[in-house]
Design an enzyme around this catalytic site. Structure first.
Site, mmCIF file in Angstrom:
data_model
loop_
_atom_site.group_PDB
_atom_site.id
_atom_site.type_symbol
_atom_site.label_atom_id
_atom_site.label_comp_id
_atom_site.label_asym_id
_atom_site.label_seq_id
_atom_site.Cartn_x
_atom_site.Cartn_y
_atom_site.Cartn_z
ATOM 1 N N HIS A 104 0.874 -1.297 -0.165
ATOM 2 C CA HIS A 104 0.118 -0.147 -0.040
ATOM 3 C C HIS A 104 0.889 1.153 -0.072
ATOM 4 C CE1 HIS A 104 -3.929 2.055 0.633
ATOM 5 N NE2 HIS A 104 -3.324 2.747 1.321
ATOM 6 N N SER A 125 -8.241 4.454 -3.134
ATOM 7 C CA SER A 125 -9.089 3.130 -2.637
ATOM 8 C C SER A 125 -9.296 3.067 -1.156
ATOM 9 C CB SER A 125 -8.394 1.918 -3.112
ATOM 10 O OG SER A 125 -7.249 1.852 -2.399
ATOM 11 N N HIS A 126 -10.515 2.583 -0.462
ATOM 12 C CA HIS A 126 -10.601 2.053 0.660
ATOM 13 C C HIS A 126 -11.260 0.982 0.751
ATOM 14 C CE1 HIS A 126 -10.202 4.104 4.800
ATOM 15 N NE2 HIS A 126 -9.185 4.028 4.222
ATOM 16 N N ASP A 128 -6.028 14.606 1.629
ATOM 17 C CA ASP A 128 -4.739 14.740 0.689
ATOM 18 C C ASP A 128 -4.840 15.845 0.088
ATOM 19 O OD1 ASP A 128 -3.509 12.532 1.134
ATOM 20 O OD2 ASP A 128 -4.640 11.320 -0.079
ATOM 21 N N GLN A 148 -7.928 9.106 12.430
ATOM 22 C CA GLN A 148 -8.101 9.973 11.334
ATOM 23 C C GLN A 148 -7.927 11.457 11.907
ATOM 24 O OE1 GLN A 148 -9.474 8.742 7.853
ATOM 25 N NE2 GLN A 148 -8.075 7.402 8.966
ATOM 26 N N GLY A 187 -2.481 9.160 -8.162
ATOM 27 C CA GLY A 187 -3.178 7.952 -8.389
ATOM 28 C C GLY A 187 -2.863 7.140 -6.946
#
Lengths: 221, 736
Positions: free
Chosen positions: B52, B97-98, B120, B317, B533
């Protein structure tokens, strides 16, 4: 006309409504929730959003924030107050308007255009609409299901305090009597779930909301 | 200061394996360290070297994508990509992605995916103005599907709605290959001034390293490692590694960051995303070619007795790490405290190129930065190219349903049915600049206070990618290009989110290599570079991989929003034309899959990149000249489904007066658009097409409340709308 928009932590339609007020001719003061006094103004707006993250209950913490004491005092003294979406929830929580906004009938957030009937046109907010005119204004909420006990509903009807209703078949949240917006007995404190600031120019698909801001401007100037 | 690690487990072969590191990788770590790592150091290396974070299986191929262009301000490698949209404005965007967390805990997984991608973007100084998503679920009839759809949709809405950024578009597919691995790809687009963009690089020895946002808890530890492994039947037990989001805090963090960014106090800033404090500090220090010293005693924690290992690996988070100019701490602290957020100086930059971590008076980690950031092995994994499919055998077509039945079948299918049930749960209008929201080709979001707009879209057709990865990769980029062109906007750049199965299997690696090859070719031919990306591998359960799904997020700009056109018929008497040639390619079409129910779908439609570009330029020109009333790209379901989609929104039908077979109506030939032209401009339109050398075919005229093909069929739009609108509520067992 001078206007003040209250900004709570988590408000997210404060800029949108300020843009509309400015287009109507007045640049509002943006007032932080921690303030204990308000500038001189003819209109106070409680904007949409998720004040305090909707924690505890939508609008309940905002209703107890420092600035609200002054908002309630000004309302009692006759200053016009407009609560949109979360602002409507705050108005019910602080007691300026009766009833409560419960979770939507389908338990889902709903964001879409709704057809509204303007059922009262003698308020500062609605005098530029035709009586019983059907307008299109979007909603975007998770807790917009207006509820009040039967006595209150009868009184709202009897005192002509229901200003907007969802048009037949277009109630997005299960609100009692299809209520989309109500005023206090004076007609100067309006709470509504739909967002007039989101449909106030042609580029956004229509301008039905624009007449609310123009109307306030005209009547309170 | 002692160097004791008495409470930590010894580093054994088993512990190394549990951290997802191979024995060879461990040997490399020992070599970089010059000694055996301790438990904490092993944890830090394992997340930084996870697939990742390190892209170790994909890097070799990602390097081949075109990332440059005059419009590119920042390509891949930062928190998000940045492009120039003129007048001193920049668009900043990325898709991520998550997938793994969303399958295990759909609401929080999806919500934190949205929260992460927004961070981000606003880390770089942008105000987020649009969210999109690309979702893939298992078969509609799979018992978990409705539950996952409901959770993911309400998670996306719950986060985006609260923070007050409109969710304006996206796409959804259903396929059994996603039964055990749903895909949740979230994209965020933000706006900034080109001279106010913030980067991650930390410079200035002695500068304070500052932690802001939420407190650190034990949630999400090893999330990055989880996202780098296959699932098995016990994956539900991974629930504790899913983070919990708080959009309210993120809203405060956004506003506080914007306020501080208006000053010049920030040197570098980085979101604490995957691998939290570890990756943010490593990346910032490495990019600035400095060292970093952290004192974990200063980290705001929401739980007691957290170990250094937990603090470094937590993925709690709504946190950011920043490096400030020395002496500006008080000014910054005042802003964050006013917004009710934590603010703590947790370290400083050094000149050692090492990461030194102290906790409770002990040195708990001392590691060289470069190997952490950049030293993960780059794997050249073996791959086998996906075999080409034989052309479709259409002997079955003789027994096909008639056109009307086929069309109704498709418009009420999982692929074509209205997504209203989803998008009405997203606030698509907040911020007051959404000119065209969900349901169109690309969404249009005005650049606040200007007369220009961003056009944004997400696209990929996984069944094409499965049949022919290179062609599928080309098609995904081409479709994004078409969707943006159909609004009148100029396509500028893309982000991507590359979702694949286990790269250690050569056939999966073959899909990856093929898709990237096609994507690169299309990006080059269309001047549509990749600026950011994300790669998500190991989307497999019990050895079964997903369809290759390289989702593309495209961004374009429309210089004059008054020129924008929609994709729906708004008036009668419009002449309808096809732009582009129709060969009737049924391979891999929805018609072949859903109506003919073929097992072997054949090859996907070929993409002619020269035509894509030429037709896109022509369509944009026609829109810019005010000749077109509406434009829609032709994709899934071919011409007839595209016509239906143009007719349904305002229930304005059309009468088509040319004849064609099923292949003509349902073939998915690429590079095509449907356009509606007003009676007073069709001559100019035909002239423009002739001059440009673009093939156009007149289909018919708009009007009425039916979709009619002369001598063949008439379908009431009301009836079609029922089938089209009811599929989703029926799936979710609710009513609109």
């Amino acid at each position: 006309m001078r206007a003040a928009v209250i900004v709570f932590p988590g408000s997210n339609c404060d800029r949108d409504v300020a843009v509309c007020l400015e287009a109507a001719g007045t640049k509002p003061d943006m007032v932080w929730h921690g303030e204990t006094s308000l500038p001189a103004c003819d209109l106070i707006v409680l904007p949409g959003g998720f004040s305090y993250g909707d924690y505890l209950r939508c609008g309940s913490m905002a209703a107890n924030s420092p600035v609200m004491r002054e908002v309630v005092a000004r309302a009692h003294a006759g200053t016009a107050v407009l609560g949109i979406c979360n602002g409507f929830q705050v108005l019910t929580e602080c007691g300026l308007l009766p009833g409560v906004l419960m979770r939507n009938r389908d338990l889902n957030f709903v964001c879409r255009n709704t057809r509204l009937n303007v059922t009262r046109t003698d308020t500062p907010f609605t005098h530029l609409y035709e009586a019983d005119e059907e307008i299109i204004i979007p909603v975007a909420h998770n807790e917009g299901n207006y509820f009040a006990d039967d006595d209150t509903l009868v009184r709202l009807q009897g005192e002509n305090q229901i200003v907007f209703t969802y048009a037949s078949g277009d109630n997005p949240n299960g609100a009692s009597l299809d209520i989309a917006g109500i005023t206090d007995p004076t007609g100067r404190v309006l709470g509504m779930m739909p967002h007039p600031e989101r449909r106030a120019e042609k580029a956004l698909g229509g301008a039905d909301g624009r007449r609310m801001f123009d109307g306030v401007m005209e009547m309170l100037s | 200061m002692s160097q004791g690690h008495n409470h930590e487990p010894p580093v054994t072969d088993e512990l190394v394996a549990e951290h997802g590191l191979t024995p060879d990788e461990y040997d490399m770590i020992v070599e970089h360290m010059g000694r055996e790592p301790n438990f904490t150091e092993l944890g830090v290396f394992s997340v930084m070297w996870s697939e990742h974070c390190s892209y170790k299986s994909s890097r070799k191929w990602l390097k081949k994508l075109p990332v440059d262009g005059p419009q590119v301000i920042q390509g891949p490698g930062e928190n998000a990509g940045v492009i120039d949209i003129g007048d001193g404005d920049a668009a900043i965007f990325k898709m991520e992605s998550h997938n793994h967390p969303s399958f295990i805990e759909p609401y929080q997984g999806a919500a934190t995916g949205v929260g992460g991608i927004m961070r981000d973007v606003f880390t770089m100084g942008a105000r987020p103005v649009a969210n999109l998503n690309a979702l893939r679920f298992g078969a509609p009839e799979h018992h978990k599907t409705p539950h996952l759809v409901a959770g993911v949709v309400s998670g996306i809405g719950g986060y985006g709605n609260c923070i007050g950024v409109p969710t304006v578009g996206g796409e959804v597919n259903f396929d059994a290959s996603y039964n055990g691995n749903i895909l949740v790809n979230a994209m965020c687009v933000g706006l900034a001034r080109t001279d106010k963009i913030f980067y991650a690089a930390a410079t200035g020895v002695g500068s304070p390293v500052v932690y802001v946002g939420s407190k650190t808890g034990r949630d999400g530890i090893h999330g990055a490692t989880m996202a780098s492994a296959e699932f098995d039947d016990a994956s539900d037990e991974k629930r504790p590694t899913v983070q919990v989001g708080d959009p309210f805090t993120e809203k405060l963090l956004l506003e506080a960051c914007q306020e501080l960014m208006a000053s010049d106090a920030i040197i570098g800033i980085q979101d604490m995303g995957a691998a939290g404090l570890t990756s943010s500090s490593v990346e910032m220090a490495d990019k600035g070619n400095v060292g970093i010293r952290l004192n974990l005693d200063k980290v705001p924690c929401r739980e007691t007795h957290m170990t250094g290992y937990e603090m470094l690996l937590s993925e709690s988070q709504e946190r950011m790490l920043m490096v400030l100019k020395p002496g500006r701490e008080d000014e910054a602290a005042e802003i964050f405290h006013r917004w009710g957020l934590d603010f703590a100086v947790v370290g400083e930059l050094t000149d050692t190129n090492r990461m030194i971590v102290e906790h409770e008076g002990r040195l708990i980690a001392d590691m060289p930065l470069r190997p952490l950031a950049d030293g993960a092995p780059e794997y050249d994994r073996p791959f086998v190219a996906t075999p080409k499919h034989a052309p479709l055998d259409l002997t079955a077509d003789a027994h096909a349903q008639d056109l009307a039945t086929s069309l109704m079948n498709l418009m009420g299918s999982s692929e074509m049915a209205s997504r209203r049930w989803i998008w009405e749960q997203y606030d698509s209008m907040v911020m007051g600049d959404t000119l065209a929201g969900p349901g169109g080709d690309a969404a249009l979001v005005r650049v606040h206070g200007t007369n220009k707009a961003l056009a944004v879209t997400t696209d990929v057709t996984p069944r094409y990618c499965l049949a022919d990865p290179a062609m599928g990769g080309q098609q995904a980029v081409a479709e994004a290009y078409r969707n943006i062109s159909a609004t009148g906007a100029t396509p500028l750049a893309i982000t991507n989110c590359l979702n694949f199965g286990n790269p250690e299997r050569p056939e999966i690696m073959g899909q990856f290599v093929g898709c990237l090859d096609g994507m690169g070719a299309a990006c080059r031919a269309l001047d549509f570079p990749v600026v950011s990306g994300n790669v998500s591998l190991y989307n497999e359960t019990n050895g079964r991989g997903i369809m290759p799904t390289p989702a593309i997020g495209g961004v374009g700009v429309l210089a004059d929003l008054d020129k924008a056109v929609g994709n729906a018929f708004r008036h009668s008497d419009l002449n309808i034309y096809i732009v582009g040639e129709t060969a009737g390619h049924l391979g891999c079409s929805l018609y072949a899959r859903n109506v003919l129910a073929l097992d072997a779908l054949g090859p996907p439609p070929p993409v002619n990149l020269e035509h894509e570009r030429h037709h896109g330029e022509f369509v944009r020109g026609v829109i810019g000249d005010g000749l077109a009333a509406c434009v829609h790209d032709v994709s899934d379901g071919g011409l007839l489904c595209a016509l239906a989609e143009m007719a349904l929104p305002h229930k304005i039908g059309c009468t088509v007066d040319i004849e064609g077979d099923h292949a003509f109506w349902f073939g998915e030939d690429q590079g095509r658009y449907l356009v509606g032209i007003a009676p007073d401009t069709f001559e100019s339109f035909e002239t423009a097409a002739a001059q440009a050398g673009v093939v156009i075919t007149r289909l018919g005229i708009t009007g009425g409340a039916e979709l009619t093909i002369s001598h063949t069929m008439t379908i009431s739009l009301e009836e079609m709308a029922q089938i089209h609108e009811n599929w989703f509520p029926d799936l979710m067992n609710t009513t609109l």
